[in-house]
Scaffold this motif. Structure first.
Motif, PDB file in Angstrom:
ATOM      1  N   SER A 218       0.841  -1.193   0.000  1.00 38.40           N
ATOM      2  CA  SER A 218       0.000   0.000   0.000  1.00 38.40           C
ATOM      3  C   SER A 218       0.879   1.247   0.000  1.00 38.40           C
ATOM      4  CB  SER A 218      -0.908   0.010   1.227  1.00 38.40           C
ATOM      5  OG  SER A 218      -0.140   0.202   2.406  1.00 38.40           O
ATOM      6  N   LYS A 219       0.288   2.368  -0.355  1.00 36.70           N
ATOM      7  CA  LYS A 219       1.031   3.626  -0.303  1.00 36.70           C
ATOM      8  C   LYS A 219       1.480   3.926   1.121  1.00 36.70           C
ATOM      9  CE  LYS A 219       0.801   8.377  -1.955  1.00 36.70           C
ATOM     10  NZ  LYS A 219      -0.024   9.388  -2.670  1.00 36.70           N
ATOM     11  N   GLU A 220       0.635   3.551   2.085  1.00 37.74           N
ATOM     12  CA  GLU A 220       0.978   3.746   3.502  1.00 37.74           C
ATOM     13  C   GLU A 220       2.200   2.910   3.873  1.00 37.74           C
ATOM     14  OE1 GLU A 220      -2.096   3.206   2.329  1.00 37.74           O
ATOM     15  OE2 GLU A 220      -2.789   5.273   2.636  1.00 37.74           O
TER      16      GLU A 220
ATOM     17  N   ARG B  56       3.357   0.050 -10.439  1.00 44.90           N
ATOM     18  CA  ARG B  56       2.458   0.815  -9.572  1.00 44.90           C
ATOM     19  C   ARG B  56       1.771   1.926 -10.363  1.00 44.90           C
ATOM     20  NH1 ARG B  56       3.216  -0.157  -4.080  1.00 44.90           N
ATOM     21  NH2 ARG B  56       2.080   1.771  -3.642  1.00 44.90           N
TER      22      ARG B  56
ATOM     23  N   ASP C  67       0.335   4.615  -8.583  1.00 43.30           N
ATOM     24  CA  ASP C  67       0.306   5.829  -7.770  1.00 43.30           C
ATOM     25  C   ASP C  67       1.531   6.673  -8.091  1.00 43.30           C
ATOM     26  OD1 ASP C  67       2.370   4.479  -6.530  1.00 43.30           O
ATOM     27  OD2 ASP C  67       1.227   3.973  -4.740  1.00 43.30           O
ATOM     28  N   ASN C  68       1.866   7.648  -7.242  1.00 42.07           N
ATOM     29  CA  ASN C  68       2.993   8.526  -7.555  1.00 42.07           C
ATOM     30  C   ASN C  68       4.349   7.874  -7.317  1.00 42.07           C
ATOM     31  OD1 ASN C  68       2.178   8.713  -4.762  1.00 42.07           O
ATOM     32  ND2 ASN C  68       3.654  10.363  -4.512  1.00 42.07           N
ATOM     33  N   TYR C  69       4.378   6.585  -6.965  1.00 44.05           N
ATOM     34  CA  TYR C  69       5.636   5.850  -6.841  1.00 44.05           C
ATOM     35  C   TYR C  69       5.847   4.891  -8.013  1.00 44.05           C
ATOM     36  CZ  TYR C  69       5.679   7.807  -2.161  1.00 44.05           C
ATOM     37  OH  TYR C  69       5.676   8.680  -1.099  1.00 44.05           O
TER      38      TYR C  69
END
Length: 327
Positions: free
Chosen positions: A140-142, A187, A189-191
């Motif tokens: 997860s991003k977290e 991914r 997301d921003n990663y």
């Protein structure tokens, strides 16, 4: 005795070994020579709660007076959170202030003999295509933010321990290597995304470390090769732009990559990749792998192909590798 002998021998043999023994300054850190002991995990040596036990600690201390300009520690873990990294009970780490003491002991001892010391930081259970390895795309991003903060905290502990810097392990298909490679990072997301986006986590870590450190604390990045030389160069340039101080070039993703090397080239594809990176960046580059002798390493520096030369197996075989080479 070793230091006195080395000083005399370096002066006597400056005609043939001057370059590998010449000093170099990176930011505000002065290195007595260009010889690096590469990071090597001592499998089978016991560690407890992240602390190096006596046998491993003494192994490191034994290299203090051996004429080495820079020693990079084995990969030290930045977290023991089992939900993400699994069982790390027998691994040395720097994820608690309780670990500062053993690193300070190594650092203080090395500095007495003019040897610089940086810690390689990594996290377990992330290795591309290895069975039971974590998939960075499922984190997860977290989770990524948690790991980011762990690397930053570990770097702070290293600074408190008096180290000369840290090295982020972005090679050999491990965590940062998986994030940076378009082969492994899918991914959304921003990663994930393009090269710059895949390096976003590294960017955040580097910026945070620079916010609390000064010019006497180095950020090295062990960079893994990519699918082709052009992408290697793009990655190296991007890391330089992010503020990385030293690039340490080794293998990456894909794990096997055979290059057509120039005729008469005396080294392997690891070294060739490092040389190409050196031509395209303005920060120091460490080359490594199967260089074997001080004279072969010195030639690389004489020719302007690199700034440091790292050795692994020679130091495992003989801690007095530098001294015996001079003799």
């Amino acid at each position: 005795y070793n230091k006195k002998y080395l000083d005399n021998q370096v002066k006597m043999r400056s005609d043939i070994m001057s370059n590998i023994f010449s000093q170099i300054k990176v930011k505000d850190v002065n290195f007595s020579n260009r010889i690096v002991m590469a990071p090597m995990v001592h499998f089978g040596y016991k560690n407890k709660n992240g602390n190096m036990e006596e046998k491993l600690l003494n192994t490191y201390l034994n290299y203090a007076d051996k004429g080495i300009g820079l020693i990079i520690s084995q990969a030290l873990l930045v977290t023991d959170k089992k939900e993400i990294v699994g069982d790390v009970s027998n691994w040395a780490g720097i994820y608690s202030n309780e670990h500062i003491e053993y690193l300070r002991k190594i650092s203080d001892t090395y500095h007495k003999y003019g040897t610089k010391f940086i810690a390689q930081l990594n996290t377990l259970n992330f290795k591309f295509l290895e069975k039971n390895s974590n998939d960075i795309n499922r984190l997860s991003k977290e989770d990524l933010i948690y790991l980011r903060d762990c690397f930053i905290k570990s770097a702070k502990f290293c600074q408190e321990a008096g180290l000369d810097g840290i090295e982020l392990h972005g090679a050999h298909t491990y965590f940062f290597n998986m994030l940076s490679s378009e082969i492994s990072n899918k991914r959304e997301d921003n990663y994930g995304g393009n090269l710059i986006e895949r390096l976003n986590l590294v960017k955040e870590i580097v910026e945070a470390i620079k916010s609390f450190s000064k010019d006497d604390f180095i950020i090295s990045y062990r960079m893994g090769w990519t699918e082709n030389i052009n992408t290697d160069i793009e990655t190296a340039k991007a890391l330089e732009q992010l503020g990385v101080d030293i690039l340490h070039v080794s293998s990456g993703i894909p794990e096997d990559r055979k290059l057509k090397l120039p005729d008469q080239f005396e080294y392997n594809d690891f070294v060739y990749t490092g040389i190409q990176v050196k031509k395209n960046v303005n920060i120091p580059v460490i080359v490594v792998n199967d260089i074997k002798t001080l004279s072969r390493g010195s030639k690389l520096i004489e020719d302007g192909d690199c700034d440091f030369v790292a050795y692994g197996r020679p130091f495992l075989s003989d801690p007095n590798f530098v001294i015996h080479s001079l003799k």
